[in-house]
Design a protein around this motif. Structure first.
Motif, PDB file in Angstrom:
ATOM      1  N   ALA A  48       0.837  -1.206   0.000  1.00 26.88           N
ATOM      2  CA  ALA A  48       0.000   0.000   0.000  1.00 26.88           C
ATOM      3  C   ALA A  48       0.868   1.252   0.000  1.00 26.88           C
ATOM      4  O   ALA A  48       0.555   2.234  -0.687  1.00 26.88           O
ATOM      5  N   GLY A  49       1.963   1.231   0.769  1.00 26.18           N
ATOM      6  CA  GLY A  49       2.851   2.383   0.794  1.00 26.18           C
ATOM      7  C   GLY A  49       3.517   2.628  -0.540  1.00 26.18           C
ATOM      8  O   GLY A  49       3.625   3.776  -0.998  1.00 26.18           O
ATOM      9  N   TYR A  50       3.972   1.549  -1.180  1.00 25.55           N
ATOM     10  CA  TYR A  50       4.569   1.690  -2.503  1.00 25.55           C
ATOM     11  C   TYR A  50       3.545   2.250  -3.493  1.00 25.55           C
ATOM     12  O   TYR A  50       3.852   3.164  -4.271  1.00 25.55           O
ATOM     13  N   MET A  51       2.347   1.677  -3.475  1.00 28.83           N
ATOM     14  CA  MET A  51       1.321   2.105  -4.424  1.00 28.83           C
ATOM     15  C   MET A  51       0.969   3.575  -4.235  1.00 28.83           C
ATOM     16  O   MET A  51       0.754   4.297  -5.211  1.00 28.83           O
ATOM     17  N   ALA A  52       0.914   4.038  -2.986  1.00 29.18           N
ATOM     18  CA  ALA A  52       0.601   5.445  -2.736  1.00 29.18           C
ATOM     19  C   ALA A  52       1.665   6.351  -3.345  1.00 29.18           C
ATOM     20  O   ALA A  52       1.355   7.379  -3.963  1.00 29.18           O
ATOM     21  N   THR A  53       2.936   5.971  -3.184  1.00 35.54           N
ATOM     22  CA  THR A  53       4.023   6.762  -3.767  1.00 35.54           C
ATOM     23  C   THR A  53       3.955   6.749  -5.285  1.00 35.54           C
ATOM     24  O   THR A  53       4.083   7.791  -5.941  1.00 35.54           O
ATOM     25  N   TYR A  54       3.750   5.575  -5.839  1.00 34.39           N
ATOM     26  CA  TYR A  54       3.669   5.429  -7.296  1.00 34.39           C
ATOM     27  C   TYR A  54       2.518   6.250  -7.876  1.00 34.39           C
ATOM     28  O   TYR A  54       2.695   6.995  -8.855  1.00 34.39           O
ATOM     29  N   LEU A  55       1.348   6.127  -7.265  1.00 36.16           N
ATOM     30  CA  LEU A  55       0.176   6.818  -7.799  1.00 36.16           C
ATOM     31  C   LEU A  55       0.330   8.333  -7.742  1.00 36.16           C
ATOM     32  O   LEU A  55       0.020   9.036  -8.709  1.00 36.16           O
ATOM     33  N   TYR A  56       0.806   8.844  -6.611  1.00 30.00           N
ATOM     34  CA  TYR A  56       0.826  10.293  -6.430  1.00 30.00           C
ATOM     35  C   TYR A  56       1.984  10.965  -7.152  1.00 30.00           C
ATOM     36  O   TYR A  56       1.801  12.019  -7.778  1.00 30.00           O
ATOM     37  N   TYR A  57       3.166  10.377  -7.089  1.00 28.03           N
ATOM     38  CA  TYR A  57       4.349  11.066  -7.587  1.00 28.03           C
ATOM     39  C   TYR A  57       4.724  10.710  -9.027  1.00 28.03           C
ATOM     40  O   TYR A  57       5.467  11.462  -9.660  1.00 28.03           O
ATOM     41  N   THR A  58       4.234   9.604  -9.539  1.00 26.97           N
ATOM     42  CA  THR A  58       4.578   9.212 -10.906  1.00 26.97           C
ATOM     43  C   THR A  58       3.357   9.125 -11.800  1.00 26.97           C
ATOM     44  O   THR A  58       3.238   9.835 -12.798  1.00 26.97           O
ATOM     45  N   TRP A  59       2.426   8.268 -11.453  1.00 27.16           N
ATOM     46  CA  TRP A  59       1.274   7.993 -12.322  1.00 27.16           C
ATOM     47  C   TRP A  59       0.346   9.198 -12.465  1.00 27.16           C
ATOM     48  O   TRP A  59      -0.125   9.508 -13.559  1.00 27.16           O
ATOM     49  N   ARG A  60       0.077   9.900 -11.359  1.00 22.43           N
ATOM     50  CA  ARG A  60      -0.837  11.053 -11.382  1.00 22.43           C
ATOM     51  C   ARG A  60      -0.363  12.119 -12.363  1.00 22.43           C
ATOM     52  O   ARG A  60      -1.173  12.662 -13.145  1.00 22.43           O
ATOM     53  N   ARG A  88       5.315  13.231 -26.190  1.00 21.53           N
ATOM     54  CA  ARG A  88       5.778  13.768 -24.907  1.00 21.53           C
ATOM     55  C   ARG A  88       5.692  12.722 -23.802  1.00 21.53           C
ATOM     56  O   ARG A  88       6.603  12.606 -22.977  1.00 21.53           O
ATOM     57  N   LEU A  89       4.619  11.936 -23.797  1.00 22.35           N
ATOM     58  CA  LEU A  89       4.493  10.898 -22.779  1.00 22.35           C
ATOM     59  C   LEU A  89       5.591   9.852 -22.951  1.00 22.35           C
ATOM     60  O   LEU A  89       6.129   9.337 -21.970  1.00 22.35           O
ATOM     61  N   HIS A  90       5.953   9.576 -24.182  1.00 24.00           N
ATOM     62  CA  HIS A  90       7.036   8.623 -24.448  1.00 24.00           C
ATOM     63  C   HIS A  90       8.341   9.121 -23.822  1.00 24.00           C
ATOM     64  O   HIS A  90       9.097   8.347 -23.232  1.00 24.00           O
ATOM     65  N   ALA A  91       8.580  10.425 -23.937  1.00 26.88           N
ATOM     66  CA  ALA A  91       9.814  11.001 -23.394  1.00 26.88           C
ATOM     67  C   ALA A  91       9.806  11.041 -21.868  1.00 26.88           C
ATOM     68  O   ALA A  91      10.870  11.025 -21.238  1.00 26.88           O
ATOM     69  N   MET A  92       8.631  11.089 -21.263  1.00 24.83           N
ATOM     70  CA  MET A  92       8.546  11.153 -19.804  1.00 24.83           C
ATOM     71  C   MET A  92       8.887   9.829 -19.131  1.00 24.83           C
ATOM     72  O   MET A  92       9.298   9.805 -17.970  1.00 24.83           O
ATOM     73  N   LYS A  93       8.689   8.744 -19.836  1.00 22.61           N
ATOM     74  CA  LYS A  93       8.875   7.424 -19.233  1.00 22.61           C
ATOM     75  C   LYS A  93      10.337   7.016 -19.393  1.00 22.61           C
ATOM     76  O   LYS A  93      10.742   6.526 -20.443  1.00 22.61           O
ATOM     77  N   VAL A 188      -8.181  11.841  -4.833  1.00 26.83           N
ATOM     78  CA  VAL A 188      -7.341  13.047  -4.802  1.00 26.83           C
ATOM     79  C   VAL A 188      -6.647  13.231  -6.153  1.00 26.83           C
ATOM     80  O   VAL A 188      -6.601  14.341  -6.700  1.00 26.83           O
ATOM     81  N   CYS A 189      -6.118  12.158  -6.689  1.00 26.20           N
ATOM     82  CA  CYS A 189      -5.416  12.225  -7.976  1.00 26.20           C
ATOM     83  C   CYS A 189      -6.362  12.630  -9.097  1.00 26.20           C
ATOM     84  O   CYS A 189      -6.009  13.443  -9.964  1.00 26.20           O
ATOM     85  N   ILE A 190      -7.560  12.068  -9.093  1.00 25.58           N
ATOM     86  CA  ILE A 190      -8.548  12.393 -10.128  1.00 25.58           C
ATOM     87  C   ILE A 190      -8.946  13.862 -10.049  1.00 25.58           C
ATOM     88  O   ILE A 190      -9.003  14.556 -11.076  1.00 25.58           O
ATOM     89  N   ASN A 191      -9.225  14.338  -8.858  1.00 18.99           N
ATOM     90  CA  ASN A 191      -9.613  15.746  -8.699  1.00 18.99           C
ATOM     91  C   ASN A 191      -8.507  16.678  -9.170  1.00 18.99           C
ATOM     92  O   ASN A 191      -8.772  17.733  -9.770  1.00 18.99           O
ATOM     93  N   GLY A 203       6.557  14.316 -14.322  1.00 21.65           N
ATOM     94  CA  GLY A 203       7.203  14.199 -13.029  1.00 21.65           C
ATOM     95  C   GLY A 203       7.539  12.746 -12.764  1.00 21.65           C
ATOM     96  O   GLY A 203       7.051  11.846 -13.445  1.00 21.65           O
ATOM     97  N   SER A 204       8.383  12.520 -11.782  1.00 19.73           N
ATOM     98  CA  SER A 204       8.757  11.151 -11.459  1.00 19.73           C
ATOM     99  C   SER A 204       9.346  11.099 -10.064  1.00 19.73           C
ATOM    100  O   SER A 204       9.694  12.121  -9.475  1.00 19.73           O
ATOM    101  N   ALA A 205       9.459   9.882  -9.547  1.00 22.93           N
ATOM    102  CA  ALA A 205      10.154   9.623  -8.304  1.00 22.93           C
ATOM    103  C   ALA A 205      11.424   8.862  -8.660  1.00 22.93           C
ATOM    104  O   ALA A 205      11.349   7.768  -9.226  1.00 22.93           O
TER     105      ALA A 205
END
Length: 225
Positions: A48-60, A88-93, A188-191, A203-205
């Motif tokens: 859950a902790g990993y997923m929260a970091t992934y969702l907020y700082y990378t995926w969102r 642009r999305l290709h370059a972000m990953k 939160v991410c959707i809003n 952005g990324s982690a």
């Protein structure tokens, strides 16, 4: 573009967000497997902790906002904008495997949509066909933005948690508890994605990027990324 009754559009979103939808997400961990093999993630709390970091700082700030931007471009019938967003999305990953995983999922999604929905006209000129771009382009056919983002968020959370449950391993109830725990954060991410500007896109982690890159060198792997 043609329109559909709202109930039918909702049912189609449920179909796309279903964990059984064959987009290929079950083959991707986007670096999660690296942390599991290192022993950093070995229970539901860690997951859950990993997923929260992934969702907020990378995926969102990448994929989720990309869905909204692609939806807007498709609603405006701006194919050139869709192409730019895809590039642009290709370059972000940054991790190669994660980048390729997103492309493979997008191409598969585009092919399946063309087979199940006669009204869908695939965006044939997209340079890469990243999953988020194809999802947003298709959503412009009938779906309103908020339920579209909710469906995309649900699919992303469920697929990655399910892969974590397989790899750690955990029980199915543990996985469902993690999904439920992440739903307020998904909101939160959707809003945020509903109102964020294009200048905020990206952005990324660093640790997550490192895990995605290190995945290529793991001795044995369950997932492709």
């Amino acid at each position: 573009m043609s329109s559909r009754p709202s109930l039918q559009a909702s049912l189609r979103l449920m179909q796309l967000a279903d964990s059984a939808f064959p987009s290929g997400s079950f083959t991707q961990s986007f670096g999660l497997e690296t942390f599991i093999q290192r022993g950093d993630i070995n229970n539901s709390r860690h997951l859950a902790g990993y997923m929260a970091t992934y969702l907020y700082y990378t995926w969102r700030v990448t994929d989720l906002l990309a869905v909204r931007l692609a939806w807007q471009a498709a609603r405006a019938l701006n194919m050139n904008k869709l192409m730019v967003l895809d590039k642009r999305l290709h370059a972000m990953k940054l991790p190669y495997e994660s980048r390729e995983g997103s492309v493979k999922m997008g191409k598969r999604l585009r092919r399946i949509l063309g087979e199940i929905d006669p009204a869908y006209q695939p965006a044939g000129r997209l340079p890469w066909c990243h999953h988020a771009i194809v999802f947003g382009h298709y959503g412009a056919l009938a779906s309103e933005l908020e339920p579209l983002l909710a469906a995309y968020a649900h699919a992303a959370v469920v697929s990655l948690v399910a892969n974590g449950v397989r790899a750690i391993p955990l029980g199915q109830t543990d996985g469902q508890q993690v999904i439920a725990r992440l739903q307020p954060l998904a909101e939160v991410c959707i809003n945020w994605a509903l109102t964020a500007t294009e200048q905020e896109w990206g952005g990324s982690a660093p640790a997550l990027d490192w895990a995605g890159m290190a995945h290529e060198g793991l001795y044995s792997r369950i997932f492709m990324s």
